[in-house]
Design a protein around this motif. Structure first.
Motif, PDB file in Angstrom:
ATOM      1  N   PHE A  67      -1.929  -2.174  10.375  1.00 14.07           N
ATOM      2  CA  PHE A  67      -2.394  -1.428   8.944  1.00 14.07           C
ATOM      3  C   PHE A  67      -1.875  -2.230   7.998  1.00 14.07           C
ATOM      4  CE2 PHE A  67      -1.849   1.765  12.428  1.00 14.07           C
ATOM      5  CZ  PHE A  67      -2.788   2.766  12.371  1.00 14.07           C
ATOM      6  N   GLY A  68      -2.767  -1.984   6.910  1.00 16.44           N
ATOM      7  CA  GLY A  68      -2.602  -2.372   5.530  1.00 16.44           C
ATOM      8  C   GLY A  68      -1.757  -1.660   4.564  1.00 16.44           C
ATOM      9  N   ALA A  69      -0.645  -2.094   3.816  1.00 22.92           N
ATOM     10  CA  ALA A  69      -0.044  -1.430   2.969  1.00 22.92           C
ATOM     11  C   ALA A  69       0.050  -2.150   1.527  1.00 22.92           C
ATOM     12  CB  ALA A  69       1.348  -1.287   3.505  1.00 22.92           C
ATOM     13  N   PHE A  70       0.255  -1.406   0.676  1.00 23.37           N
ATOM     14  CA  PHE A  70       0.384  -2.251  -0.822  1.00 23.37           C
ATOM     15  C   PHE A  70       1.882  -2.814  -0.730  1.00 23.37           C
ATOM     16  CE2 PHE A  70      -2.045   1.693  -2.255  1.00 23.37           C
ATOM     17  CZ  PHE A  70      -2.974   0.833  -2.482  1.00 23.37           C
ATOM     18  N   ALA A  71       2.048  -4.120  -1.244  1.00 22.95           N
ATOM     19  CA  ALA A  71       2.937  -5.129  -1.039  1.00 22.95           C
ATOM     20  C   ALA A  71       4.367  -4.101  -1.530  1.00 22.95           C
ATOM     21  CB  ALA A  71       2.901  -5.922  -1.966  1.00 22.95           C
ATOM     22  N   ASP A  72       4.107  -3.482  -2.751  1.00 19.30           N
ATOM     23  CA  ASP A  72       5.397  -2.760  -3.271  1.00 19.30           C
ATOM     24  C   ASP A  72       5.997  -1.659  -2.469  1.00 19.30           C
ATOM     25  OD1 ASP A  72       4.879  -4.148  -5.460  1.00 19.30           O
ATOM     26  OD2 ASP A  72       4.171  -2.623  -6.727  1.00 19.30           O
ATOM     27  N   ASP A  73       5.163  -1.259  -1.262  1.00 15.71           N
ATOM     28  CA  ASP A  73       5.673  -0.335  -0.479  1.00 15.71           C
ATOM     29  C   ASP A  73       6.252  -0.682   0.941  1.00 15.71           C
ATOM     30  OD1 ASP A  73       4.814   1.905  -2.049  1.00 15.71           O
ATOM     31  OD2 ASP A  73       2.878   2.262  -0.798  1.00 15.71           O
ATOM     32  N   MET A  74       6.115  -2.182   0.988  1.00 17.07           N
ATOM     33  CA  MET A  74       6.830  -2.623   2.277  1.00 17.07           C
ATOM     34  C   MET A  74       8.335  -2.397   2.366  1.00 17.07           C
ATOM     35  SD  MET A  74       4.354  -3.682   4.013  1.00 17.07           S
ATOM     36  CE  MET A  74       5.143  -4.651   5.061  1.00 17.07           C
ATOM     37  N   PRO A  75       9.083  -2.605   1.243  1.00 19.05           N
ATOM     38  CA  PRO A  75      10.473  -2.059   1.478  1.00 19.05           C
ATOM     39  C   PRO A  75      10.855  -0.736   1.866  1.00 19.05           C
ATOM     40  CG  PRO A  75      10.235  -3.568  -0.631  1.00 19.05           C
ATOM     41  CD  PRO A  75       8.901  -3.193  -0.086  1.00 19.05           C
ATOM     42  N   ARG A  76       9.847   0.174   0.996  1.00 20.59           N
ATOM     43  CA  ARG A  76       9.983   1.457   1.622  1.00 20.59           C
ATOM     44  C   ARG A  76       9.731   2.048   2.899  1.00 20.59           C
ATOM     45  NH1 ARG A  76       6.439   4.146  -2.751  1.00 20.59           N
ATOM     46  NH2 ARG A  76       7.393   6.303  -1.992  1.00 20.59           N
ATOM     47  N   PHE A  77       8.693   1.149   3.607  1.00 22.75           N
ATOM     48  CA  PHE A  77       8.540   1.432   5.011  1.00 22.75           C
ATOM     49  C   PHE A  77       9.561   1.066   5.781  1.00 22.75           C
ATOM     50  CE2 PHE A  77       3.908   1.682   3.858  1.00 22.75           C
ATOM     51  CZ  PHE A  77       3.488   2.783   4.573  1.00 22.75           C
ATOM     52  N   ARG A  80      12.480   3.538   5.433  1.00 24.87           N
ATOM     53  CA  ARG A  80      11.883   4.668   6.259  1.00 24.87           C
ATOM     54  C   ARG A  80      12.188   4.548   7.665  1.00 24.87           C
ATOM     55  NH1 ARG A  80       6.068   7.322   5.728  1.00 24.87           N
ATOM     56  NH2 ARG A  80       6.818   8.505   3.974  1.00 24.87           N
ATOM     57  N   LEU A  81      11.752   3.508   8.254  1.00 26.45           N
ATOM     58  CA  LEU A  81      12.116   3.073   9.810  1.00 26.45           C
ATOM     59  C   LEU A  81      13.517   3.105  10.007  1.00 26.45           C
ATOM     60  CD1 LEU A  81       9.067   2.114  10.126  1.00 26.45           C
ATOM     61  CD2 LEU A  81      10.182   0.236  11.282  1.00 26.45           C
ATOM     62  N   GLU A  82      14.278   2.621   9.243  1.00 23.27           N
ATOM     63  CA  GLU A  82      15.871   2.742   9.524  1.00 23.27           C
ATOM     64  C   GLU A  82      16.348   4.133   9.323  1.00 23.27           C
ATOM     65  OE1 GLU A  82      17.611  -0.623   7.478  1.00 23.27           O
ATOM     66  OE2 GLU A  82      19.466   0.664   7.058  1.00 23.27           O
ATOM     67  N   GLN A  83      15.634   5.094   8.399  1.00 25.70           N
ATOM     68  CA  GLN A  83      16.198   6.330   8.271  1.00 25.70           C
ATOM     69  C   GLN A  83      15.765   7.175   9.418  1.00 25.70           C
ATOM     70  OE1 GLN A  83      13.854   7.932   4.974  1.00 25.70           O
ATOM     71  NE2 GLN A  83      14.672  10.095   5.476  1.00 25.70           N
ATOM     72  N   LEU A  84      14.929   6.767  10.038  1.00 24.08           N
ATOM     73  CA  LEU A  84      14.071   7.617  10.856  1.00 24.08           C
ATOM     74  C   LEU A  84      14.719   6.976  12.507  1.00 24.08           C
ATOM     75  CD1 LEU A  84      10.353   8.162  10.260  1.00 24.08           C
ATOM     76  CD2 LEU A  84      12.166   9.789  10.261  1.00 24.08           C
ATOM     77  N   GLY A  85      15.617   6.054  12.528  1.00 23.40           N
ATOM     78  CA  GLY A  85      16.002   5.551  13.701  1.00 23.40           C
ATOM     79  C   GLY A  85      15.125   4.750  14.322  1.00 23.40           C
ATOM     80  N   ILE A  86      14.077   4.121  13.997  1.00 21.59           N
ATOM     81  CA  ILE A  86      12.940   3.411  14.573  1.00 21.59           C
ATOM     82  C   ILE A  86      13.302   2.093  14.738  1.00 21.59           C
ATOM     83  CG2 ILE A  86      10.647   2.955  14.706  1.00 21.59           C
ATOM     84  CD1 ILE A  86       9.930   5.685  13.555  1.00 21.59           C
TER      85      ILE A  86
END
Ligand code: FE2
Length: 304
Positions: A67-77, A80-86
């Motif tokens: 999947f493609g995402a905006f570069a600015d959003d990468m740290p937020r993803f 989010r993974l860390e927050q969800l324990g993934i």
């Protein structure tokens, strides 16, 4: 932009047992496969983007979906993974370590990569006008033009749990439910504006690749593409018809491995900021509005 969600399907990666067969099939379909380092890169005919990677393997098998995402959003993803324990996985050998790699509980390997938005920002042009007065609307069969899809529209994945996959793609990747048909199939769009579905989820005992779908500009092109495939030796499939969920006109061509490649035209579009109201209707009322019945094994997952 406050919304956190992937904006596009960047590409898919599928193993197939015979790359030369794949090359013939996708060339006939109107795409531009190109040999690259022992694999096949799948471009649209205008070479705007590499939409697929086909690698050689003992049998057809989905490798991953990117999947493609905006570069600015990468740290937020990543947060989010860390927050969800993934667990964040290492990139497969030779692939991009700057991307975020993860596996869904349903078994799909996923890449989130910083990249251009390759999903459309508005509905794609769709030609439905009758011919102007005093002109012919068609031509002889021998003069039928080839059809060259403009872009990837969506990818359909098999999943062992449609409901749980909807939750996963919503909570982790930020996709939203467009419509579903019980626990049989579901369609998800991107929050930054996309077709009615960037991905479809199809019930099966295990994960897998059901089809890739390619945008063309008219019902005429859906028909011309299917006719060209039939005379090229790829007559098996499903169509032509019109879907209810997504509203697109379709024809699915069966590939040499029992999955499908779809010509799609006129799909519903969900602009950024739209609060799309998802429906849930049984398959017999929503799989198609008109067209022939699908083949018996249309949703048989040959990967398991
Ligand atoms: Fe489709």
């Amino acid at each position: 932009m406050d919304l956190l969600g992937v904006h596009s399907v960047d590409h898919f990666c599928v193993a197939v047992p015979d790359l030369s067969k794949a090359r013939e099939f996708y060339s006939a379909f109107g795409l531009a496969p190109a040999a690259q380092g022992g694999e096949l890169a799948l471009f649209d005919a205008g070479r705007a983007h590499r939409w697929g990677r086909l690698i050689e393997g003992p049998r057809k098998q989905l490798q991953y979906l990117s999947f493609g995402a905006f570069a600015d959003d990468m740290p937020r993803f990543a947060a989010r993974l860390e927050q969800l324990g993934i667990e964040r996985l290492k990139a497969p050998p030779g692939l991009d370590d700057d991307s975020i790699w993860l596996r869904s509980p349903q078994g799909h390997l996923i890449e989130i990569r910083a990249g251009d938005k390759v999903s459309p920002n508005e509905p794609s042009a769709f030609v439905a006008d009758p011919p102007a007065s005093s002109t012919r609307g068609t031509f002889c069969r021998s003069e039928a033009p080839r059809v060259y899809p403009r872009r990837l529209s969506h990818v359909a994945l098999y999943t062992p749990d449609v409901g749980a996959s909807i939750d996963f793609f919503r909570d982790v990747l930020g996709l939203r439910l467009s419509d579903r048909s019980l626990n049989v199939v579901a369609f998800l769009h991107g929050v930054h504006g996309s077709d009615h579905h960037l991905i479809a989820l199809v019930t099966s005992p295990g994960p897998g690749f059901h089809h890739c779908s390619w945008d063309v500009g008219s019902v005429q092109e859906v028909g011309l593409g299917s006719a060209h495939m039939a005379v090229s030796g790829y007559a098996a499939g499903w169509g032509c018809g019109r879907h209810v969920l997504g509203s697109n006109y379709f024809h699915y061509v069966r590939d040499p491995w029992g999955s499908y490649c779809e010509y799609s035209a006129g799909m519903d579009y969900v602009p950024c900021g739209t609060d799309w109201q998802a429906t849930d209707s049984p398959p017999e009322d929503s799989m198609f509005l008109w067209g022939p019945a699908p083949p018996q094994d249309f949703i048989t997952n040959f990967e398991i």
